[in-house]
Design a protein around this motif. Structure first.
Motif, PDB file in Angstrom:
ATOM      1  N   THR A 186      -7.233   6.534   3.555  1.00 33.21           N
ATOM      2  CA  THR A 186      -6.977   7.880   3.187  1.00 33.21           C
ATOM      3  C   THR A 186      -5.857   8.715   3.677  1.00 33.21           C
ATOM      4  OG1 THR A 186      -9.406   8.047   2.514  1.00 33.21           O
ATOM      5  CG2 THR A 186      -7.965  10.044   2.384  1.00 33.21           C
ATOM      6  N   ARG A 234     -10.690   1.002   4.065  1.00 28.19           N
ATOM      7  CA  ARG A 234     -10.460   2.054   3.171  1.00 28.19           C
ATOM      8  C   ARG A 234      -9.333   3.143   3.901  1.00 28.19           C
ATOM      9  NH1 ARG A 234     -11.843   2.794  -1.939  1.00 28.19           N
ATOM     10  NH2 ARG A 234     -12.326   4.815  -1.717  1.00 28.19           N
ATOM     11  N   VAL A 241       0.862  -1.060  -0.122  1.00 32.04           N
ATOM     12  CA  VAL A 241       0.035   0.064  -0.163  1.00 32.04           C
ATOM     13  C   VAL A 241       1.005   1.114  -0.064  1.00 32.04           C
ATOM     14  CG1 VAL A 241      -1.735   1.210   1.376  1.00 32.04           C
ATOM     15  CG2 VAL A 241      -1.696  -1.453   1.237  1.00 32.04           C
ATOM     16  N   ARG A 242       1.095   2.022  -0.997  1.00 30.48           N
ATOM     17  CA  ARG A 242       1.887   3.042  -1.265  1.00 30.48           C
ATOM     18  C   ARG A 242       1.078   4.452  -1.547  1.00 30.48           C
ATOM     19  NH1 ARG A 242       7.366   2.181  -3.505  1.00 30.48           N
ATOM     20  NH2 ARG A 242       7.583   4.404  -3.536  1.00 30.48           N
ATOM     21  N   VAL A 243       1.608   5.458  -0.844  1.00 23.49           N
ATOM     22  CA  VAL A 243       0.936   6.892  -0.806  1.00 23.49           C
ATOM     23  C   VAL A 243       2.071   7.631  -0.982  1.00 23.49           C
ATOM     24  CG1 VAL A 243      -0.177   8.564   0.019  1.00 23.49           C
ATOM     25  CG2 VAL A 243      -0.872   6.208   0.573  1.00 23.49           C
ATOM     26  N   GLN A 272      -7.591   4.555  -0.922  1.00 26.19           N
ATOM     27  CA  GLN A 272      -7.370   3.133  -1.274  1.00 26.19           C
ATOM     28  C   GLN A 272      -8.117   2.007  -0.754  1.00 26.19           C
ATOM     29  OE1 GLN A 272      -2.935   2.279  -2.149  1.00 26.19           O
ATOM     30  NE2 GLN A 272      -2.743   4.402  -1.190  1.00 26.19           N
ATOM     31  N   THR A 273      -8.170   1.089  -1.174  1.00 25.52           N
ATOM     32  CA  THR A 273      -8.737  -0.204  -0.493  1.00 25.52           C
ATOM     33  C   THR A 273      -7.517  -0.999   0.038  1.00 25.52           C
ATOM     34  OG1 THR A 273     -10.681  -0.412  -1.999  1.00 25.52           O
ATOM     35  CG2 THR A 273      -9.965  -2.428  -0.635  1.00 25.52           C
ATOM     36  N   VAL A 274      -7.381  -1.370   1.178  1.00 27.87           N
ATOM     37  CA  VAL A 274      -6.449  -2.222   1.906  1.00 27.87           C
ATOM     38  C   VAL A 274      -6.983  -3.607   2.423  1.00 27.87           C
ATOM     39  CG1 VAL A 274      -5.069  -0.144   2.290  1.00 27.87           C
ATOM     40  CG2 VAL A 274      -6.607  -0.713   4.126  1.00 27.87           C
ATOM     41  N   SER A 330       5.071   3.855   2.551  1.00 25.52           N
ATOM     42  CA  SER A 330       4.051   2.778   2.317  1.00 25.52           C
ATOM     43  C   SER A 330       3.604   2.090   3.797  1.00 25.52           C
ATOM     44  CB  SER A 330       5.008   1.364   1.720  1.00 25.52           C
ATOM     45  OG  SER A 330       6.092   1.012   2.627  1.00 25.52           O
TER      46      SER A 330
END
Length: 181
Positions: free
Chosen positions: A164, A162, A51-53, A171-173, A57
Motif C-alpha cells: 500500500t 500486499r 508494480v505501478r503506483v 496491491q498484491t505483489v 514503480s
C-alpha cells in the motif's frame, strides 16, 4: 430492574471492548523494530511483474543481514540505509547507465519507521517525501528462497504480499530473490 442492570452491563462491556475510537497509540520505539530470523534472508526481492503506483514503480524490497538489523535496533540509524527498505523508481524519468546496468534517473528509497521480519513473514512501514506512507506485508516461502539462493537467483516467486502506497489501493505483489552483484 433486571433489564436495566443487563443493559448497563452490556454497555459497559461494549465500551471496554471498543478501542477503535480516538487516535491509536504509537508502539514503544523498541517494539517498532523486530527481527527473529534464523536463516539468511539478505538480498533484493524484485517484482515478478511490474508494480505501478501513479508514476512510480517498485524496483525492489531490500533485506539486510542480521548485523544490520542488530545495529538498527540498537539505535545505529542512517538517513540513507536500513536493514529493510523499499525502492521505487519514477517510471517517467530518463534511463541512465549505472555500474549494475540501466535504471531510472529518479528514485525514492523508503526507510522503515517500523518492521517485523522472521523466516516466513515481513511487515514493513515507512514514509517518504515522494510517496507518503508505504506499507508492505508479505509471506516468505523458505523452500523457494533456498532454491533461488542455490541457483544464484531464480525466476520463481519467493515472497508474496500486499503493498500500500499513500492513498492508493493495496496491491498484491509477487517477488523473486536476487543476490545483487
Amino acid at each position: 430492574m433486571r433489564r436495566l442492570i443487563g443493559l448497563s452491563l452490556g454497555l459497559l462491556l461494549l465500551a471496554s471492548c471498543d478501542r477503535s475510537q480516538g487516535p491509536a497509540e504509537a508502539p514503544p520505539a523498541a517494539a517498532a523494530f523486530r527481527h527473529s530470523m534464523t536463516s539468511d534472508l539478505s538480498g533484493y526481492y524484485r517484482p515478478a511483474e511490474e508494480v505501478r503506483v501513479g508514476k512510480s514503480s517498485l524496483d525492489h524490497v531490500f533485506i539486510g543481514q542480521a548485523a544490520e538489523f542488530r545495529g538498527w535496533e540498537a539505535g545505529g540509524r542512517s538517513g540513507t540505509f536500513g536493514p529493510v527498505m523499499l525502492q521505487f523508481e519514477d517510471a517517467t524519468s530518463p534511463m541512465v547507465q549505472t555500474e549494475t546496468g540501466e535504471s531510472r534517473s529518479l528514485s525514492a528509497r523508503v526507510l522503515p519507521t517500523a518492521y517485523s521480519v522472521s523466516d516466513t513473514a515481513i511487515r514493513f512501514r515507512g514514509r517518504s517525501a515522494e510517496l507518503g506512507l508505504v506499507r508492505f506485508e508479505g509471506v516468505l516461502d523458505p523452500g523457494a528462497l533456498a532454491t533461488a539462493r542455490r541457483n544464484l537467483g531464480d525466476e520463481g516467486v519467493v515472497l508474496t504480499g500486499r503493498l500500500t502506497v499513500g492513498d492508493a489501493p493495496a496491491q498484491t505483489v509477487r517477488l523473486r530473490w536476487w543476490g545483487g552483484d
